[in-house]
Design an enzyme around this catalytic site. Structure first.
Site, short mmCIF file in Angstrom:
data_model
loop_
_atom_site.label_atom_id
_atom_site.label_comp_id
_atom_site.label_asym_id
_atom_site.label_seq_id
_atom_site.Cartn_x
_atom_site.Cartn_y
_atom_site.Cartn_z
N LYS A 137 0.88 2.30 -4.33
CA LYS A 137 2.14 2.45 -3.74
C LYS A 137 2.64 1.32 -2.83
O LYS A 137 1.64 0.91 -2.15
CB LYS A 137 2.80 3.95 -2.92
CG LYS A 137 1.44 4.34 -2.00
CD LYS A 137 1.14 3.52 -0.85
CE LYS A 137 1.99 3.14 0.06
NZ LYS A 137 1.31 2.18 1.34
N TYR A 222 5.78 7.66 2.41
CA TYR A 222 5.13 8.84 2.55
C TYR A 222 6.02 10.17 3.02
O TYR A 222 6.13 11.21 2.48
CB TYR A 222 4.11 8.97 3.37
CG TYR A 222 2.87 8.11 2.89
CD1 TYR A 222 1.78 8.82 2.22
CD2 TYR A 222 2.82 6.78 3.13
CE1 TYR A 222 0.80 7.96 1.76
CE2 TYR A 222 1.59 6.12 2.72
CZ TYR A 222 0.63 6.77 1.70
OH TYR A 222 -0.41 6.02 1.42
P1 NDP Z 1 -4.76 -6.13 2.22
O1 NDP Z 1 -4.07 -7.58 2.54
O2 NDP Z 1 -5.96 -5.81 2.86
O3 NDP Z 1 -5.67 -6.64 0.76
C1 NDP Z 1 -4.56 -7.07 -0.46
C2 NDP Z 1 -5.55 -7.97 -1.29
O4 NDP Z 1 -4.81 -8.41 -2.24
C3 NDP Z 1 -6.19 -9.23 -0.71
O5 NDP Z 1 -7.45 -9.05 0.08
C4 NDP Z 1 -6.31 -10.20 -1.82
O6 NDP Z 1 -7.82 -9.83 -2.30
C5 NDP Z 1 -5.24 -9.72 -2.86
N1 NDP Z 1 -4.07 -10.76 -2.88
C6 NDP Z 1 -3.75 -11.19 -3.73
N2 NDP Z 1 -2.87 -12.00 -3.73
C7 NDP Z 1 -2.42 -12.00 -2.40
C8 NDP Z 1 -1.59 -12.81 -1.41
N3 NDP Z 1 -0.74 -13.59 -1.95
N4 NDP Z 1 -1.50 -12.33 -0.27
C9 NDP Z 1 -2.32 -11.53 0.28
N5 NDP Z 1 -3.26 -10.93 -0.63
C10 NDP Z 1 -3.46 -11.08 -1.82
O7 NDP Z 1 -3.85 -4.93 1.69
P2 NDP Z 1 -4.16 -3.66 1.55
O8 NDP Z 1 -5.40 -3.30 0.88
O9 NDP Z 1 -4.00 -2.80 2.89
O10 NDP Z 1 -2.94 -3.09 0.71
C11 NDP Z 1 -2.84 -3.29 -0.71
C12 NDP Z 1 -2.08 -2.45 -1.46
O11 NDP Z 1 -2.37 -0.97 -1.27
C13 NDP Z 1 -0.63 -2.37 -1.20
O12 NDP Z 1 0.28 -2.27 -2.16
C14 NDP Z 1 -0.43 -1.14 0.04
O13 NDP Z 1 0.89 -0.66 0.09
C15 NDP Z 1 -1.38 -0.15 -0.89
N6 NDP Z 1 -2.23 0.64 0.24
C16 NDP Z 1 -2.07 2.05 -0.04
C17 NDP Z 1 -2.63 2.79 0.77
C18 NDP Z 1 -2.74 4.33 0.52
O14 NDP Z 1 -2.95 5.13 1.41
N7 NDP Z 1 -2.57 4.71 -0.58
C19 NDP Z 1 -3.21 2.65 2.21
C20 NDP Z 1 -3.13 0.98 2.39
C21 NDP Z 1 -2.37 0.06 1.24
P3 NDP Z 1 -8.36 -11.03 -3.05
O15 NDP Z 1 -9.10 -11.81 -1.99
O16 NDP Z 1 -9.59 -10.41 -3.44
O17 NDP Z 1 -7.78 -11.39 -4.02
#
Ligand code: NDP
Length: 369
Positions: A137, A222
């Site tokens: 989401k 949420y």
């Molecule tokens: P993070 O920033 O921690 O991780 C996102 C990852 O996406 C990065 O580490 C990277 O991985 C990849 N990525 C690819 N392109 C980009 C870019 N241009 N900029 C930054 N990152 C990029 O985010 P979260 O893990 O916190 O969130 C990811 C998703 O999950 C979001 O949509 C968020 O809303 C959702 N979420 C849902 C939660 C829930 O409770 N259901 C809780 C937290 C987040 P790599 O280096 O491997 O390419």
């Protein structure tokens, strides 16, 4: 009266169709369903906080899923994940090589966990490779992109689900039951809020091109889910007010939003979200009492209460493991997920309307249902 009948009809069909059997299984502490003959292979796309700290550990706790691949733009992460989870080279992809997922029979499902505005690109690449997709989401940053994701999954003949973990959380499901069975009479007013003081000012969540918006897209969703789940219908109108006490930090997105939804039958929901304030609760006010949760939206330790003092205590669950196992079971049995792309689209449609309401200072009308 007409509106009330409308809501009762919805309540009856929702109860018949939806989540209550699942709730029963988890209340007893028993596994929801027997293990499948072979667990489904999941590939995580985007190895950030959620994948690292929640999803990979949750996959180890499921009955019917296993981590079978990764998609990352960071080679150093790929090496560390391969070592930690024993992943072969052929199950490691970059964003540019996702089409090759089609050749990998170990991977059944792709879980998209990248920034919001990349969800459509990564989902569409995965479904074109013939994989079912679970997407975090918010589904995407516009209605058109959500529709493109739904169309792509339909064309490919695969299932598309959105990562709404609270729809698998026993306390949330019990509150939905209290609302839908009108245990305290008809629902009148819902108050829901989720917010937190955001840290690092350099993160993508503060960049509109990647996030699509601020706390509304991230955690306000949420509160919106709670309102829609408890009301059991779709909002007819939304009004919204944005505030910002730190325009230097929040120059690209909103800092806080309060929005009000009017549902059929006269139910109102007042929702708040913020990147400045810690908020994590909801209350539902009905004719003869109230109920709610505090905290409501944490990964663990959520609590629910009822105004009649009845105790609500369910065994703790891993919400992500429950979500993952349910999707695996949907794919294996052919049952449609309870959190399909259409559910993600409904929220994005309301959030876009809330932004329009805040921007124009008007009440924005929605289709309702
Ligand atoms: P993070 O920033 O921690 O991780 C996102 C990852 O996406 C990065 O580490 C990277 O991985 C990849 N990525 C690819 N392109 C980009 C870019 N241009 N900029 C930054 N990152 C990029 O985010 P979260 O893990 O916190 O969130 C990811 C998703 O999950 C979001 O949509 C968020 O809303 C959702 N979420 C849902 C939660 C829930 O409770 N259901 C809780 C937290 C987040 P790599 O280096 O491997 O390419």
């Amino acid at each position: 009266m007409k509106g009330q009948l409308h809501r009762r009809e919805f309540i009856a069909s929702a109860l018949a169709a939806a989540s209550i059997p699942f709730l029963g299984a988890h209340l007893t502490g028993e596994p929801a369903r027997p293990p499948l003959p072979k667990p489904l292979g999941f590939a995580l796309v985007g190895l950030g906080n959620l994948s690292t700290n929640q999803l990979a550990p949750a996959l180890q706790r499921t009955a019917n899923c296993r981590l079978a691949g990764i998609v990352t733009g960071t080679p150093a992460k790929a090496a560390a994940w391969q070592r930690r989870y024993g992943l072969p080279d052929r199950s490691v992809y970059s964003y540019e090589t996702m089409a090759r997922l089609a050749e990998n029979r170990d991977i059944d499902v792709v879980y998209v966990v990248t920034p919001n505005a990349l969800h459509a690109e990564h989902t569409i690449a995965a479904v074109r490779a013939g994989k079912h997709v679970l997407c975090e989401k918010p589904m995407e940053v516009s209605v058109a992109r959500c529709e493109a994701m739904i169309d792509a999954a339909r064309t490919a003949g695969v299932q598309l689900a959105i990562g709404y973990r609270c729809q698998f959380e026993p306390y949330h499901l019990e509150c939905v039951r209290l609302a839908r069975e009108e245990v305290f009479g008809e629902l009148r007013v819902i108050e829901a809020s989720f917010g937190f003081p955001i840290g690092n000012p350099a993160q993508w969540r503060l960049v509109r091109a990647l996030s699509g918006g601020g706390p509304l897209m991230d955690v306000g969703i949420y509160a919106l889910q709670t309102a829609r789940m408890l009301a059991g219908s779709e909002p007819l109108e939304v009004s919204a007010v944005q505030t910002n006490t730190d325009p230097a930090k929040f120059r690209d997105i909103e800092q806080s939003v309060t929005f009000t939804l009017a549902f059929p039958g006269g139910v109102a929901a007042h929702c708040s979200t913020s990147y400045a304030e810690g908020m994590n609760a909801f209350t539902a006010y009905a004719e003869r009492g109230s109920f709610g949760m505090r905290p409501a939206y944490s990964y663990g330790g959520n609590r629910a209460w009822r105004s009649d003092g009845a105790t609500l205590a369910f065994p703790p669950i891993d919400q992500f493991a429950a979500e993952l196992d349910d999707f695996a079971e949907c794919i294996t049995s052919g049952r449609r997920t309870r959190v399909p792309g259409e559910e993600g689209l409904r929220d994005v449609r309301v959030m876009m309307a809330a932004y329009a309401a805040a921007r124009t200072g008007t009440v924005v009308r929605l289709a309702g249902r």
